[in-house]
Enzyme design. Structure first.
Site, PDB file in Angstrom:
ATOM      1  CG  PHE A  10       7.408  17.641   0.928  1.00 52.12           C
ATOM      2  CD1 PHE A  10       8.106  16.520   1.370  1.00 52.12           C
ATOM      3  CD2 PHE A  10       7.372  18.757   1.745  1.00 52.12           C
ATOM      4  CE1 PHE A  10       8.742  16.516   2.602  1.00 52.12           C
ATOM      5  CE2 PHE A  10       8.003  18.771   2.985  1.00 52.12           C
ATOM      6  CZ  PHE A  10       8.693  17.639   3.416  1.00 52.12           C
ATOM      7  CE  LYS A 131      -4.604   1.609  -4.443  1.00 54.43           C
ATOM      8  NZ  LYS A 131      -4.286   2.674  -3.469  1.00 54.43           N
ATOM      9  CD  GLU A 216     -10.055   9.682  -0.967  1.00 56.20           C
ATOM     10  OE1 GLU A 216      -9.842  10.825  -1.395  1.00 56.20           O
ATOM     11  OE2 GLU A 216      -9.189   8.973  -0.450  1.00 56.20           O
ATOM     12  CG  ASP A 227      -9.070   1.399  -3.287  1.00 50.04           C
ATOM     13  OD1 ASP A 227      -8.056   2.015  -3.640  1.00 50.04           O
ATOM     14  OD2 ASP A 227      -9.149   0.774  -2.204  1.00 50.04           O
ATOM     15  CE  LYS A 231      -6.230  -0.363  -1.384  1.00 45.42           C
ATOM     16  NZ  LYS A 231      -7.280  -0.054  -0.398  1.00 45.42           N
TER      17      LYS A 231
END
Lengths: 359, 359
Positions: A10, A131, A216, A227, A231
């Site tokens: 959350f 991921k 980031e 990254d 993907k």
């Protein structure tokens, strides 16, 4: 159709999803006949402790968000707050659908991997934005979902605003996909664009990207090409039916790009882009990530800033290109909602998890 | 899963589909567990007479194509040839799926409209490549499919190589689509590109397009903007839930474009493109087709030649752009196969048509 749901995680993504769900509830109900009833939520605190809220009658998401905002913990939700662990919630809830939005672990995919496995094995459908589990257990999770006849959605984990997975799965259904190439990382594309347009050095462009919250604080995964590789790997394993690991991808990034290289590329009328590329060979799928000179005729030439792009080559439908540019906290929520709608449409979300009799 | 199928129309599209099906049969069976059994085919001859082949055990497509090639009629198929009408085949076959590939009628959509209606009402799923019925009866056919709990696929009728409909339906599932804009007609885009690159007049570019078989002998629908309007209308009615007719679309084309206009646009650094545009307003969807100056930053700027493009604006996923360029006789077949796979995945093709007891 009512779908009893539990949420793991959350943080920004989880709370973003709750907000989107509140906003779209009427649309989903009236137009698509889908009602998501959130029975329970678990969040792991910075100290590793579990915070939960659970009610078999469903939680009030507005109240949950408010409780979290005011007190810092969902376990303060009156009448339903507690300290169930993730596995306890999976076992206890009997929900039909688990939304997994815990932070990504790129070392071995845990605890997401175990949680998704536990939910699927229990007959719950799973939609994830994470991921990690896909990098380390995609094929196993996929098989587990099939064996248990439940749905498994993961498009939010692969460039949410660029619907790579749904395009491969639905728009190209029946096709053999022979290659996937793409600009899959917004941060590195922004940096290359900035270096090209403003003539600044890589480091300056990176700082600007960080100031704009595009990059980031630790941008290594982005600029070193990982990254993009993640993907690409998930896309190829899913759409090209590859069975590869991250170590099978040859990866290089943009960390050593100089203004000189940018200038030389421009003098040839081209653009320098970080491209992920998966290509079917006789017996497997070759994958690599690296800088490429893109010619003006190529559809990626004008894909600049934080826009991403992917091109599929297929046997029946030729070349299909997708471009997408949105990047904000609610994006993953939108992508997860898409997976939920598609799984509901395929009637993959049914039955509900098998209750553990110990509770 | 075995799907008993009938085919209406055996022209270029129908024969192309049969060829693709032969080539992909093993892939479909082994990878997707789909077996299409073609029970019957009807073709209407130039004189309006019906030619058919039907066997409740399934036809041999190789033999069917060969028979058609050698004798000019499928009714010469030994042991199964005949002269069933389209409606007789629908009523007689008890098939689960009808593939409708008859020539497009832009006046009132017949006979495709009636045939699709008859099949859906009888509990058969339908996949069509035919714009006509969609222009005149989309909402009714859609409702009929829902009422009978069967599938209705029509993505092949809307720019096959550019998966507009599957993107709207699956990749953007759960989103509200606020606008659709697109370069939807390959012929007019080719002509504008040729005028821009070679400096020739509209008429010369058209002749070249005809020589290259990009433009039809009668190219009016393409260059006057109506083909774009048809695709836009079907897309908006389907994806934006509009309820519009072709007379609701303001249409202009490229027929009056001069070299002068092309040059002036270029001098401003832009490209002239024929754009179809649907935009959601408070209470309906506004639609228009016309020439627009496209700036270099716009993703359509570099969409040239026979490539097509579409951009969706959505509430949750921002802007999504799709580009596609393939154009050949097998394209519609690929798009229809996609619809079949997606409908099978949703378990929409089941049961089978209710047999007419008269036979």
């Amino acid at each position: 159709v009512k779908i009893n749901t539990v949420i793991l995680g959350f943080g920004n993504v989880g709370r973003g999803f709750a907000s989107v769900l509140l906003r779209k509830a009427e649309y989903l109900h009236k137009r698509l006949d889908i009602q998501l009833i959130v029975l329970g939520v678990v969040e792991i605190g910075p100290d590793g402790s579990f915070h939960s809220a659970f009610s078999e009658h469903g939680l009030d998401l507005m109240k949950l968000l408010e409780t979290r905002r005011k007190t810092g913990t969902i376990s303060a939700y009156s009448g339903a707050g507690g300290h169930y662990s993730s596995l306890e919630l999976i076992e206890r809830s009997g929900a039909q659908l688990m939304l997994e939005m815990t932070p990504t672990n790129l070392k071995e995919g845990e605890p997401g991997l175990s949680h998704i496995g536990a939910a699927l094995a229990r007959g719950m459908s799973v939609v994830t934005s994470n991921k990690g589990p896909l990098l380390f257990g995609f094929k196993d999770l996929k098989r587990l979902a099939e064996d248990n006849n439940v749905g498994f959605g993961y498009s939010a984990a692969v460039a949410g605003a660029l619907p790579i997975i749904p395009t491969g799965c639905y728009a190209l259904a029946g096709c053999q996909v022979d290659s996937i190439e793409g600009i899959l990382n917004g941060t590195s594309n922004y940096i290359l664009t900035e270096m090209t347009n403003s003539g600044v050095a890589m480091q300056q462009a990176l700082v600007k990207a960080q100031q704009m919250e595009i990059a980031e604080t630790d941008p290594r995964l982005d600029i070193e090409g990982y990254d993009t590789a993640f993907k690409l790997l998930i896309s190829a394993n899913s759409i090209m039916d590859a069975d590869a690991k991250i170590s099978d991808v040859k990866v290089s990034g943009i960390e050593h790009v100089t203004q000189d290289a940018i200038e030389q590329t421009r003098s040839r009328g081209c653009m320098l882009k970080l491209i992920g590329r998966a290509r079917r060979t006789d017996d497997h799928v070759d994958m690599s990530v690296g800088l490429e000179e893109i010619h003006p005729e190529h559809p990626f030439y004008s894909v600049n800033g934080i826009w991403k792009a992917v091109k599929f080559e297929t046997d029946l439908l030729g070349g299909i290109v997708l471009l997408g540019g949105k990047s904000d906290p609610e994006l993953a929520a939108g992508a997860m909602l898409r997976d939920i709608v598609n799984l509901a449409r395929e009637s993959r979300i049914e039955g509900g998890g098998r209750l553990d009799k110990r509770f």
